[in-house]
Design an enzyme around this catalytic site. Structure first.
Site, PDB file in Angstrom:
ATOM      1  N   GLU A  22      63.053  46.782  48.976  1.00 31.98           N
ATOM      2  CA  GLU A  22      63.546  45.401  48.835  1.00 31.98           C
ATOM      3  C   GLU A  22      62.396  44.398  48.729  1.00 31.98           C
ATOM      4  O   GLU A  22      62.380  43.549  47.837  1.00 31.98           O
ATOM      5  CB  GLU A  22      64.426  45.016  50.037  1.00 31.98           C
ATOM      6  CG  GLU A  22      65.743  45.786  50.155  1.00 31.98           C
ATOM      7  CD  GLU A  22      66.686  45.581  48.973  1.00 31.98           C
ATOM      8  OE1 GLU A  22      66.499  44.619  48.203  1.00 31.98           O
ATOM      9  OE2 GLU A  22      67.596  46.398  48.821  1.00 31.98           O
ATOM     10  N   ASN A  59      61.174  42.306  45.418  1.00 32.71           N
ATOM     11  CA  ASN A  59      61.142  40.834  45.424  1.00 32.71           C
ATOM     12  C   ASN A  59      59.801  40.304  44.925  1.00 32.71           C
ATOM     13  O   ASN A  59      59.759  39.311  44.192  1.00 32.71           O
ATOM     14  CB  ASN A  59      61.422  40.303  46.829  1.00 32.71           C
ATOM     15  CG  ASN A  59      62.900  40.296  47.148  1.00 32.71           C
ATOM     16  OD1 ASN A  59      63.738  40.546  46.288  1.00 32.71           O
ATOM     17  ND2 ASN A  59      63.235  40.007  48.396  1.00 32.71           N
ATOM     18  N   ARG A  72      71.108  40.171  40.159  1.00 32.53           N
ATOM     19  CA  ARG A  72      70.632  40.364  41.526  1.00 32.53           C
ATOM     20  C   ARG A  72      71.832  40.206  42.444  1.00 32.53           C
ATOM     21  O   ARG A  72      72.725  39.401  42.176  1.00 32.53           O
ATOM     22  CB  ARG A  72      69.565  39.318  41.898  1.00 32.53           C
ATOM     23  CG  ARG A  72      68.363  39.250  40.973  1.00 32.53           C
ATOM     24  CD  ARG A  72      67.655  40.547  40.810  1.00 32.53           C
ATOM     25  NE  ARG A  72      67.333  41.174  42.100  1.00 32.53           N
ATOM     26  CZ  ARG A  72      67.112  42.465  42.257  1.00 32.53           C
ATOM     27  NH1 ARG A  72      67.212  43.285  41.247  1.00 32.53           N
ATOM     28  NH2 ARG A  72      66.810  42.940  43.444  1.00 32.53           N
TER      29      ARG A  72
HETATM   30  N1  LIG Z   1      58.363  37.509  47.137  1.00 32.52           N
HETATM   31  C1  LIG Z   1      59.120  36.471  46.741  1.00 32.52           C
HETATM   32  N2  LIG Z   1      58.586  35.463  46.005  1.00 32.52           N
HETATM   33  C2  LIG Z   1      59.346  34.404  45.594  1.00 32.52           C
HETATM   34  N3  LIG Z   1      60.663  34.276  45.871  1.00 32.52           N
HETATM   35  C3  LIG Z   1      61.251  35.231  46.610  1.00 32.52           C
HETATM   36  C4  LIG Z   1      60.527  36.376  47.083  1.00 32.52           C
HETATM   37  N4  LIG Z   1      61.369  37.163  47.798  1.00 32.52           N
HETATM   38  C5  LIG Z   1      62.574  36.533  47.766  1.00 32.52           C
HETATM   39  N5  LIG Z   1      62.510  35.376  47.058  1.00 32.52           N
HETATM   40  C6  LIG Z   1      63.625  34.424  46.851  1.00 32.52           C
HETATM   41  O1  LIG Z   1      64.643  34.699  47.795  1.00 32.52           O
HETATM   42  C7  LIG Z   1      65.876  34.969  47.123  1.00 32.52           C
HETATM   43  C8  LIG Z   1      66.706  35.987  47.911  1.00 32.52           C
HETATM   44  O2  LIG Z   1      66.070  37.257  47.916  1.00 32.52           O
HETATM   45  P1  LIG Z   1      66.970  38.558  48.110  1.00 32.52           P
HETATM   46  O3  LIG Z   1      67.791  38.374  49.347  1.00 32.52           O
HETATM   47  O4  LIG Z   1      66.085  39.740  48.052  1.00 32.52           O
HETATM   48  O5  LIG Z   1      67.975  38.522  46.866  1.00 32.52           O
HETATM   49  P2  LIG Z   1      67.717  38.874  45.312  1.00 32.52           P
HETATM   50  O6  LIG Z   1      66.415  39.606  45.195  1.00 32.52           O
HETATM   51  O7  LIG Z   1      68.877  39.735  44.941  1.00 32.52           O
HETATM   52  O8  LIG Z   1      67.696  37.574  44.575  1.00 32.52           O
HETATM   53  C9  LIG Z   1      65.478  35.404  45.745  1.00 32.52           C
HETATM   54  O9  LIG Z   1      66.514  35.197  44.789  1.00 32.52           O
HETATM   55  C10 LIG Z   1      64.252  34.528  45.469  1.00 32.52           C
HETATM   56  O10 LIG Z   1      64.649  33.235  45.063  1.00 32.52           O
HETATM   57 MG   LIG Z   2      65.757  41.088  46.458  1.00 25.85          MG
END
Ligand SMILES: Nc1ncnc2c1ncn2[C@@H]1O[C@H](COP(=O)(O)OP(=O)(O)O)[C@@H](O)[C@H]1O
Ligand SMILES: [Mg+2]
Lengths: 117, 151
Positions: free
Chosen positions: B50, B54, B109
Site C-alpha cells: 500500500e 502510494n 483507486r
Molecule cells: N505518498 C503519497 N504522496 C502523495 N499523496 C499521497 C501519498 N500517499 C497517499 N496520498 C494521498 O492520500 C490519498 C489516500 O490514499 P489511499 O488511502 O492509499 O487511497 P488511494 O491510493 O486508493 O487513493 C491518495 O488518494 C493521495 O491523494
Molecule cells: Mg493507496
C-alpha cells in the site's frame, strides 16, 4: 511474482481466473483483459474465480469495483468465488461483500448468474 | 516465537510499479526471522504494498524517475517499517486518511490504502509536506504463538 489471467466463456458469462498476486502493477493488465473481452460483446455477466489468488491489496479492490460498476451498468451481474482467507480478510475489512455476492466455487457462481434477480 | 536482537535493513529503488512486489517480498523475508504467523506476514506484505504503491502513484505521479526508500527494524516481537518518497506530498493528511477518500478516482483507486495500513498495523504515523514528500511510519507487535494458543 506475477499475475496470470485465464479467461473462459460459458454462454453469456465471462469467467476470469486469477493466479498469483494482484497489486497496482498487475491491476492494469486485469482491467485491460476484462475490458477487451467485454468489448467483444455477447457477455452479460462476470464471474471472478480467485481460488489461486494468493495476494491482493487495495489496487485489486479498485479494479474489482471498476468492473462491478461496468457490468452492472450494462444490466449484468458480477460474482466472486473461491476466495482465500487472506484475500477474504481484506475484502471484508473494506466492505466489498456489502455489494458483491460471493460463492464457494465457480459452479455455484455461474448458476447464480442465471437466476433472475 | 523467536526473540531476536536488534536488526535493520534498508532499500532504495526506482518508483516503478514493478518494484511494488519486490519491496513487499523483501520486507516479508526480512521480518520472517521473527517467525510471524501466515496472517501477520500477509499484513506486512499488504501494508508495504500500500505505502510503496502510494509513493509510485501519488508521490511521484507514475513518472518512474523518483526514489523510494524503505527501512525496516526488528527487535523482539516489534516490527517497524518506514517508507518515504520525495514526491508531491499531501496537503491534508486527515482527509487522505479517511476511508474511501482518493484524489485519483479516475485511476480506479479504492481509497482504502491508509485504512488498511491502520487496520493491519498497531501504529501508523504520516509525515508529509506538499512539494517535499511523504513518510509513512508503521509499527506492529507480533503476538506470541503460545499466547495465541492459550487464548
Ligand atoms: N505518498 C503519497 N504522496 C502523495 N499523496 C499521497 C501519498 N500517499 C497517499 N496520498 C494521498 O492520500 C490519498 C489516500 O490514499 P489511499 O488511502 O492509499 O487511497 P488511494 O491510493 O486508493 O487513493 C491518495 O488518494 C493521495 O491523494
Ligand atoms: Mg493507496
Amino acid at each position: 511474482m506475477s499475475l496470470h489471467i485465464q479467461v473462459k466463456h460459458d454462454r453469456d458469462i465471462l469467467i476470469v481466473r486469477l493466479r498469483g498476486e494482484l497489486d497496482h502493477h498487475a491491476s492494469e493488465q486485469v482491467r485491460r483483459s476484462i475490458e477487451d473481452e467485454l468489448a467483444q460483446g455477447g457477455f452479460s455477466h462476470l464471474v471472478l474465480n480467485l481460488a489461486d489468488l494468493e495476494f491482493m491489496d487495495s489496487s485489486g479492490l479498485g479494479v474489482i469495483l471498476g468492473r462491478y460498476k461496468k457490468v452492472t451498468q450494462l444490466g449484468g451481474k458480477m460474482m466472486l468465488c473461491a476466495i482465500r482467507p487472506s484475500v477474504h480478510r481484506l475484502m471484508e475489512m473494506s466492505g466489498l461483500f456489502k455489494i458483491l455476492p460471493t460463492h464457494e466455487d465457480e459452479r455455484s457462481a455461474i448458476k447464480a448468474c442465471g437466476v433472475a434477480s | 516465537m523467536k526473540e531476536v536482537g536488534k536488526n535493520f535493513m534498508e532499500l532504495r529503488f526506482a518508483s516503478k510499479s514493478e518494484n511494488e512486489a519486490f519491496a513487499r517480498i523483501a520486507v516479508a523475508s526480512f521480518v520472517s526471522q521473527l517467525d510471524p504467523t501466515v496472517e501477520e506476514l500477509t499484513d506486512i506484505k499488504t501494508v508495504v504494498s500500500e505505502a510503496v504503491t502510494n509513493a509510485v502513484i501519488h508521490g511521484y505521479e507514475e513518472k518512474g524517475d523518483g526514489t523510494i526508500y524503505v527501512r525496516s527494524e526488528i527487535e523482539g516481537k516489534r516490527i517497524s517499517i518506514t517508507i518515504s518518497d520525495q514526491g508531491v506530498g499531501i496537503a491534508d493528511v486527515n482527509m487522505a486518511r479517511q476511508p474511501l477518500y482518493t484524489s485519483k478516482p479516475d485511476l480506479e483507486r479504492s481509497g482504502m490504502g491508509f485504512t488498511i495500513m491502520e487496520n493491519f498495523m498497531d501504529e501508523v504515523l504520516i509525515h508529509s509536506k506538499p512539494g517535499h514528500g511523504t513518510t509513512v511510519h508503521m509499527v506492529k507487535h507480533l503476538k506470541s504463538r503460545h499466547q495465541t494458543m492459550a487464548n
